[in-house]
Scaffold this motif. Structure first.
Motif, short mmCIF file in Angstrom:
data_model
loop_
_atom_site.label_atom_id
_atom_site.label_comp_id
_atom_site.label_asym_id
_atom_site.label_seq_id
_atom_site.Cartn_x
_atom_site.Cartn_y
_atom_site.Cartn_z
N PHE A 65 21.86 48.99 6.77
CA PHE A 65 22.36 50.26 7.28
C PHE A 65 21.38 51.30 6.81
CE2 PHE A 65 23.81 49.00 2.50
CZ PHE A 65 23.10 50.00 1.93
N ALA A 66 21.37 52.56 7.58
CA ALA A 66 20.35 53.34 7.30
C ALA A 66 20.94 54.38 6.34
CB ALA A 66 20.22 54.24 8.69
N LYS A 67 22.01 54.66 5.96
CA LYS A 67 22.61 55.66 4.95
C LYS A 67 23.51 55.03 4.23
CE LYS A 67 19.59 58.75 7.07
NZ LYS A 67 18.43 58.98 6.60
N GLY A 68 23.30 55.23 2.80
CA GLY A 68 24.15 54.98 1.96
C GLY A 68 25.28 55.89 1.49
N ASP A 69 26.52 55.22 1.22
CA ASP A 69 27.56 55.91 0.59
C ASP A 69 27.16 56.60 -0.61
OD1 ASP A 69 29.22 55.87 3.11
OD2 ASP A 69 29.57 53.87 2.35
N ILE A 70 26.75 55.86 -1.56
CA ILE A 70 26.17 56.17 -2.85
C ILE A 70 24.87 55.67 -3.00
CG2 ILE A 70 27.45 54.26 -4.03
CD1 ILE A 70 27.87 56.00 -6.22
N VAL A 71 23.75 56.43 -3.70
CA VAL A 71 22.48 56.09 -3.79
C VAL A 71 22.24 56.42 -5.32
CG1 VAL A 71 20.15 56.44 -3.20
CG2 VAL A 71 21.95 56.67 -1.32
N ILE A 72 21.85 55.21 -6.00
CA ILE A 72 21.70 55.28 -7.55
C ILE A 72 20.22 55.41 -7.56
CG2 ILE A 72 21.86 54.39 -9.78
CD1 ILE A 72 24.58 54.97 -8.69
N MET A 73 19.53 56.17 -8.21
CA MET A 73 18.11 56.59 -8.41
C MET A 73 17.72 56.53 -9.76
SD MET A 73 17.42 59.31 -5.54
CE MET A 73 17.95 59.25 -3.84
N LEU A 74 16.94 55.55 -10.39
CA LEU A 74 16.82 55.54 -11.73
C LEU A 74 15.30 55.71 -12.25
CD1 LEU A 74 19.02 52.31 -12.42
CD2 LEU A 74 19.63 54.67 -12.55
N SER A 75 14.48 56.15 -11.43
CA SER A 75 13.26 56.85 -11.82
C SER A 75 12.64 57.55 -10.58
CB SER A 75 12.28 55.49 -11.71
OG SER A 75 11.98 54.72 -10.66
N ASP A 76 11.71 58.31 -11.04
CA ASP A 76 10.93 59.34 -10.15
C ASP A 76 10.56 58.67 -8.68
OD1 ASP A 76 11.36 61.56 -11.70
OD2 ASP A 76 9.31 61.20 -12.76
N ARG A 77 10.04 57.33 -8.84
CA ARG A 77 9.60 56.42 -7.74
C ARG A 77 10.69 56.18 -6.95
NH1 ARG A 77 4.87 52.41 -9.47
NH2 ARG A 77 6.36 51.92 -10.91
N ASP A 87 22.24 60.92 3.08
CA ASP A 87 22.72 62.05 4.25
C ASP A 87 23.65 62.99 3.67
OD1 ASP A 87 25.29 60.84 4.24
OD2 ASP A 87 24.81 60.04 6.49
N GLU A 88 24.31 63.86 4.52
CA GLU A 88 25.22 64.88 3.94
C GLU A 88 26.58 64.40 3.30
OE1 GLU A 88 25.73 64.13 8.01
OE2 GLU A 88 24.06 64.77 7.06
N ASN A 89 26.98 63.26 3.64
CA ASN A 89 27.97 62.55 3.32
C ASN A 89 27.83 61.66 1.91
OD1 ASN A 89 29.51 63.49 5.24
ND2 ASN A 89 28.59 61.95 6.67
N ALA A 90 26.80 61.47 1.41
CA ALA A 90 26.30 60.45 0.39
C ALA A 90 26.74 61.25 -0.94
CB ALA A 90 24.96 59.99 0.57
N THR A 91 26.95 60.38 -1.97
CA THR A 91 26.57 60.58 -3.21
C THR A 91 25.48 60.20 -4.09
OG1 THR A 91 29.32 60.84 -3.42
CG2 THR A 91 28.13 60.36 -5.56
N VAL A 92 24.83 61.09 -4.61
CA VAL A 92 23.55 60.41 -5.15
C VAL A 92 23.90 60.74 -6.90
CG1 VAL A 92 21.14 61.21 -5.82
CG2 VAL A 92 22.04 61.30 -3.38
N VAL A 93 23.17 59.44 -7.52
CA VAL A 93 23.23 59.51 -9.00
C VAL A 93 21.69 59.32 -9.37
CG1 VAL A 93 24.17 58.22 -11.05
CG2 VAL A 93 25.70 58.53 -8.78
N TYR A 94 21.45 60.02 -10.34
CA TYR A 94 20.01 59.82 -10.89
C TYR A 94 20.14 59.98 -12.31
CZ TYR A 94 19.07 64.74 -11.66
OH TYR A 94 19.16 66.29 -12.32
N ASP A 95 19.11 59.25 -13.13
CA ASP A 95 19.19 59.30 -14.82
C ASP A 95 18.26 60.36 -15.11
OD1 ASP A 95 18.92 58.80 -17.45
OD2 ASP A 95 19.48 56.65 -17.05
N SER A 96 19.08 61.55 -15.62
CA SER A 96 18.16 62.78 -15.96
C SER A 96 17.49 62.54 -17.20
CB SER A 96 19.13 63.92 -16.17
OG SER A 96 20.24 63.44 -16.92
N SER A 97 17.84 61.43 -18.08
CA SER A 97 16.85 61.09 -19.25
C SER A 97 15.73 60.21 -18.84
CB SER A 97 17.74 60.41 -20.38
OG SER A 97 18.08 59.03 -19.66
N VAL A 98 15.52 59.90 -17.58
CA VAL A 98 14.19 59.00 -17.10
C VAL A 98 13.59 59.99 -16.11
CG1 VAL A 98 13.66 56.90 -15.96
CG2 VAL A 98 15.79 56.85 -17.67
N CYS A 99 14.27 60.21 -15.24
CA CYS A 99 13.68 61.02 -14.16
C CYS A 99 12.99 62.52 -14.61
CB CYS A 99 14.77 61.21 -12.91
SG CYS A 99 15.22 59.73 -12.19
#
Length: 189
Positions: A65-77, A87-99
């Protein structure tokens, strides 16, 4: 058809692939259609590890798939590599204590969690359950599976470790609930 497309990304060793395996096992055991595609290379040496997962009520016709419904990002890279899946319909989660930076992509919702910090600072948890906190975040943010289904899948995946050290079961279950609470607290604000 209800289908949830998920991207989990982090540094090698953060347990991204373990979370994905538990997630799809839980979906399978719940009678859903599941698909998991790992993407990694030299992650043990510090590369980005990405897991693509889908959980659906009907047959999944396309593995990629090209776009996720939820994208988890656990580092700057991971942020750098995975904003393309948002995309505009996605939920993004990132770890603010790592990133050290925030995702800048346009999306429906951004959830900042401090999962790594919580895992390291709470003596009843510990750094090794960081990924299970993230699994709880994913579970609460998507409502794609029931908590009991995920706990059962964790039991299957971690049975040998749980049998050798029963306190790990308690830590992992608490970590899962802590992750869910992080999202539920953000929703209540």
């Amino acid at each position: 058809m209800a289908r949830t497309k998920m991207v989990l990304a982090g540094e090698g060793g953060q347990g991204v692939q373990s979370v994905a395996k538990i997630l799809v096992e839980a979906g399978y055991e719940a009678g859903k259609q599941v698909l998991y595609i790992p993407n990694f290379g030299v992650e043990q040496r510090g590369g980005v590890s990405i897991a693509f997962c889908q959980i659906a009520d009907e047959i999944i016709g396309e593995p990629r798939f090209a776009k996720g419904d939820i994208v988890i990002m656990l580092s700057d890279r991971a942020i750098d590599r995975c904003e393309t899946y948002v995309d505009e319909n996605a939920t993004v989660v990132y770890d603010s204590s790592v990133c050290t930076k925030k995702p800048t992509c346009k999306c429906k919702r951004v959830i900042a969690v401090d999962a790594n910090k919580m895992a390291n600072e709470d003596p009843s948890l510990g750094a090794r359950v960081f990924n299970i906190i993230i699994l709880g975040v994913l579970l609460a943010a998507t409502n794609v599976l029931k908590l009991d289904d995920v706990k059962n899948a964790m039991e299957l995946a971690l049975k040998k470790k749980f049998d050798a050290k029963p306190e790990l079961r308690t830590k992992n279950h608490k970590a899962l609930e802590v992750g869910m609470e992080l999202v539920n607290e953000k929703a209540a604000v």
